[in-house]
Design an enzyme around this catalytic site. Structure first.
Site, PDB file in Angstrom:
ATOM      1  N   THR A 423       0.803  -1.222   0.000  1.00 17.48           N
ATOM      2  CA  THR A 423       0.000   0.000   0.000  1.00 17.48           C
ATOM      3  C   THR A 423       0.836   1.272   0.000  1.00 17.48           C
ATOM      4  OG1 THR A 423      -0.192  -0.102   2.415  1.00 17.48           O
ATOM      5  CG2 THR A 423      -1.956  -1.111   1.109  1.00 17.48           C
ATOM      6  N   CYS A 424       2.048   1.211   0.534  1.00 14.50           N
ATOM      7  CA  CYS A 424       2.882   2.417   0.557  1.00 14.50           C
ATOM      8  C   CYS A 424       3.255   2.871  -0.848  1.00 14.50           C
ATOM      9  CB  CYS A 424       4.154   2.172   1.368  1.00 14.50           C
ATOM     10  SG  CYS A 424       3.837   1.730   3.082  1.00 14.50           S
ATOM     11  N   PHE A 425       3.284   1.916  -1.795  1.00  8.47           N
ATOM     12  CA  PHE A 425       3.727   2.232  -3.150  1.00  8.47           C
ATOM     13  C   PHE A 425       2.660   1.960  -4.194  1.00  8.47           C
ATOM     14  CE2 PHE A 425       7.300   0.729  -0.530  1.00  8.47           C
ATOM     15  CZ  PHE A 425       7.991   1.919  -0.416  1.00  8.47           C
TER      16      PHE A 425
END
Length: 457
Positions: A423-425
């Site tokens: 989810t961070c990327f």
């Protein structure tokens, strides 16, 4: 284990998750951001896109290259968005200078979040937040923060929380601050700060406020017709009073009664209001005082603390140039997923290209997904169910680096292999399935069971 959300790709993985009831979609309609028309059907993306294509051609959403510094509510939305984000970046504190780390519990997310957040200064809210959930090993590089925003917002606006009250309108998910208890002041301040931080970080969150609340935030004039978005029946009753004789029809005084937790409180609309009967001579004054009470005075206590929290993060002058409808779009993001925009702004890695058989299956499957399923898939990959107003092209990491939706190939060990999300990327790791049915089964499984929470490889 990755540095952020590394969601599961096999059925044997561990998962730490909250109650599924916290993740249910509370939206019951889709609103076009260009013409603001509401669609109450569970439309598939292909059907809804036909409407969007027409609206886009007639919108002035594109940002002008020469930004006008003297902006007003009449300026183009794109100019105002660019100006706002430039102003926010002027007060942003770079993550490498200082950031705020804190931990929360999924099962008690409001209380544990408030314990951290309410102790932060205004300057702290201009720093990067790094959140971690108790019992989970994932490290936050932005994905966890987006998930924290999403889960926390849904919890705050839940009927069980009783912080916000459902408006008596045709649209069941409009809400406004409940009659305030002294013990709940900090919750309204906290909600305001959360909303401000979401705008500061350009993370769309769904806040089902009645339009009147958005008008109060941007300091826009409230009108009589706005009462229909708080109490539709009262609005029609006042219209009837204004347009018809009331003698021997209504027997009202210049007072209003409100019940909260079994306690009935009477408010006077004017001095000695309980002694003044409404008649044909004073009914216009009564209607005027009544609608103003319902749209302002009755909301004032909770709204005052909500605005106090919000303006402590985002100065009022930064949002006062927006109309209430523009601000709603700014805060809540796009309420739909436009598949053509998604496909256009997707990157492929590993063995995948846009011509790969599995990629073609992927987009064909999504064509038949409802907006709810598409939103769940976006939540699985990005941590939030909504997109910034610019759409998929504007997806970034929390530190402002471009991070378009990415699909990367991973080995497919067996038919039960599942997609994995970072989810961070904004990255989806997709197993190299041997059949379209296996791909569809994997996608449906993760959005039903792993929309929130993290797995361990």
């Amino acid at each position: 284990m990755g540095c952020c959300s590394n969601k599961p790709h096999s059925t044997q993985l561990s998962r730490f998750a909250g109650n599924n009831s916290q993740t249910e979609d509370i939206s019951t309609f889709i609103r076009c951001p260009y013409c603001l028309q509401d669609f109450y059907d569970d439309l598939t993306t292909s059907r809804f896109s036909e409407h969007l294509l027409v609206c886009k051609r007639h919108s002035n959403f594109i940002v002008n290259e020469d930004l006008n510094c003297d902006l007003s509510k009449d300026s183009s939305y794109g100019d105002k968005i660019e100006w706002l984000r430039n102003e926010i970046n002027k007060i942003r504190i770079p993550w490498h200078s200082e950031h705020m780390k804190f931990r929360v519990k999924r099962g008690d997310i409001i209380k544990t979040s408030m314990k951290n957040i309410l102790g932060f200064s205004t300057i702290d809210f201009h720093k990067e937040f790094q959140v971690n959930f108790d019992g989970e090993l994932a490290m936050d590089a932005g994905g966890l923060l987006r998930e924290w925003f999403t889960i926390l917002t849904k919890k705050l606006f839940s009927e069980k929380t009783e912080l916000f009250k459902l408006a008596n309108t045709k649209c069941v998910n409009y809400t406004f601050p409940n009659i305030i208890d002294e013990a709940r002041i900090n919750e309204y301040i906290f909600t305001g700060k959360l909303i401000g931080k979401a705008i500061f970080e350009n993370v769309p969150i769904y806040c089902p406020f009645t339009p009147i609340i958005f008008k109060h935030i941007v300091d826009e004039e409230i009108q009589f017709k706005d009462l229909s978005q708080v109490d539709y029946e009262l609005y029609n009753s006042l219209l009837y009073i204004l347009e018809n004789p009331v003698k021997n029809v209504i027997f009202e005084t210049f007072t209003v009664e409100k019940e909260h937790k079994g306690v009935l409180t009477k408010y006077s609309l004017k001095e000695h209001g309980s002694e003044i009967m409404v008649d044909d001579d004073n009914k216009s004054e009564y209607a005027n005082l009544r609608w103003k009470f319902e749209t302002t005075d009755n909301l004032q206590a909770g709204l005052m603390y909500l605005l106090h929290g919000f303006y402590s993060v985002i100065p009022k002058n930064l949002v006062s140039i927006f109309t209430s409808q523009e601000f709603e779009l700014l805060l809540c993001g796009l309420p739909y997923i436009e598949l053509d925009d998604w496909r256009k702004n997707t990157i492929y890695r590993g063995d995948f290209t846009r011509k790969s058989r599995i990629i073609k299956w992927f987009w064909r499957i999504l064509r038949h997904f409802s907006q709810k399923k598409l939103s769940d898939l976006i939540t699985f990959v990005t941590g939030t169910p909504r997109l910034p107003v610019e759409g998929f092209s504007s997806l970034k990491t929390m530190r402002g680096d471009p991070a378009k939706f990415t699909i990367e190939s991973i080995p497919c060990e067996n038919d039960n292999a599942l997609p994995r999300a970072h989810t961070c990327f904004n990255r989806l790791d997709l197993p190299k399935y041997t059949s379209r049915q296996s791909l569809k089964k994997g996608l449906l499984y993760v959005i039903r069971n792993h929309k929130f929470g993290f797995g361990i490889e």
